[in-house]
Scaffold this active site. Structure first.
Site, PDB file in Angstrom:
ATOM      1  CG  HIS A 139      -6.077   2.973   4.028  1.00 13.98           C
ATOM      2  ND1 HIS A 139      -4.976   2.283   4.593  1.00 13.98           N
ATOM      3  CD2 HIS A 139      -6.998   2.926   5.112  1.00 13.98           C
ATOM      4  CE1 HIS A 139      -5.179   1.759   5.843  1.00 13.98           C
ATOM      5  NE2 HIS A 139      -6.339   2.224   6.209  1.00 13.98           N
ATOM      6  CD  GLU A 185      -3.149   0.693   2.265  1.00 13.61           C
ATOM      7  OE1 GLU A 185      -3.011   1.549   3.328  1.00 13.61           O
ATOM      8  OE2 GLU A 185      -3.675  -0.298   2.245  1.00 13.61           O
TER       9      GLU A 185
END
Length: 327
Positions: A294, A260
């Site tokens: 996110h 990520e």
């Protein structure tokens, strides 16, 4: 004090009114890394978010700068090398909970989007295809079963939302509680019976990596939806791609991905430029796959909670030598 990172946008909460301890703030836009850690020079503490990397190299540098506190404003702390922090005498703390509806509402939205085939229909209508296709056929949520793996603060909030919509809500966790919205069952039963499965468990490296992989996906209904707003490492990304390609599950929605920190916050020329090929192959399954960068925590109530608790953590640590949220 330094906080990374400061997103300069109209939705960002003004931290000054929340700064009841009158800390001097040094707001740094870029995430903490070995390239940016020198921005903390002259400060007493560092506050990071999930986009930051606090590995051994960074923590050794933090120690060299004379900084004793490195806290995260998130629940998860797998981006911090705890062994290195301990060795360097750096205290680590987190925010164990914030507005649970921030993540729960996103998980619900993503699950319902795929459950009712909204993404597929929207893609088609934006390409001038307004036919009502057989693939849009759906059940209704009040007649469906939703499985929540991890019924803590966020899992309970999502369970309540689905329960209020009339869905039957199943839950699985090692130590079931008295949640009135949830019927607790085994993990296998949850996977087998649920039309939507939502993950809300913390990621513990070395303990629950890829807890949802090929064997677990094989137990799910062929049209079931899997939603992950917890951590990308909790699922086997390649196994999900394989399950989708074989029509063994109906869709996957995630606010979190593997690697990520190498992807979120960046703008690529095309998907082909993604550094992780498993993520690339997964995203090619859109519209049966929905990925967001996110943003589950990115609501006003949640942000206020994270800031206030973080400041409380620093105040406790600096005045008493410890904090209740120390890791």
């Amino acid at each position: 004090m330094i906080r990374t990172r400061n997103m300069d946008s109209p939705t960002t909460v003004d931290e000054e009114p929340l700064n009841s301890y009158d800390f001097d703030l040094n707001l740094v836009e870029k995430p903490l890394s070995i390239d940016t850690v020198d921005e903390a020079m002259g400060t007493n503490a560092i506050l990071i978010d999930g986009s930051c990397t606090a590995d051994k190299k960074v923590l050794d540098k933090v120690k060299d700068l004379g900084i004793k506190y490195l806290f995260t404003r998130f629940v998860g702390y797998n981006n911090i090398d705890l062994d290195a922090a301990k060795a360097d005498g750096i205290m680590v703390a987190n925010v164990p909970s914030y507005s649970p509806y921030s993540v729960a509402e996103l998980a619900l939205t993503m699950g319902m989007d795929l459950f009712r085939h909204v993404a597929q229909a929207t893609v088609n209508t934006n390409n001038a295809d307004f036919r009502v296709l057989p693939t849009y056929y759906s059940n209704e949520i009040h007649d469906a079963t939703v499985g929540i793996i991890g019924v803590g603060h966020m899992g309970s909030a999502e369970a309540k939302l689905y329960h209020n919509l009339g869905a039957k809500v199943l839950g699985y966790q090692r130590h079931p509680n008295d949640n009135p919205d949830v019927t607790f069952v085994s993990e296998d039963e949850l996977l087998e019976k649920s039309d939507i499965v939502s993950l809300h468990v913390p990621y513990v490296p070395g303990e629950n990596d890829e807890m949802i992989g090929g064997p677990e996906l094989a137990k799910m209904k062929r049209n079931a939806i899997l939603v992950n707003t917890a951590r990308g490492e909790l699922v086997d990304t390649n196994a999900i791609t394989i399950a989708l390609s074989g029509s063994n599950i109906g869709g996957y929605a995630a606010d979190v991905i593997i690697d990520e920190n190498q992807i979120d916050g960046n703008e690529f020329n095309s998907l082909d430029d993604l550094p992780n090929k498993d993520v690339l192959e997964l995203m090619k399954r859109y519209p049966n796959v929905i990925i967001t960068p996110h943003i589950g925590y990115l609501t006003k109530p949640a942000t206020i909670d994270m800031i206030k608790v973080s400041y409380d953590n620093f105040h406790e640590a600096m005045t008493t030598g410890k904090t209740k949220n120390q890791i």
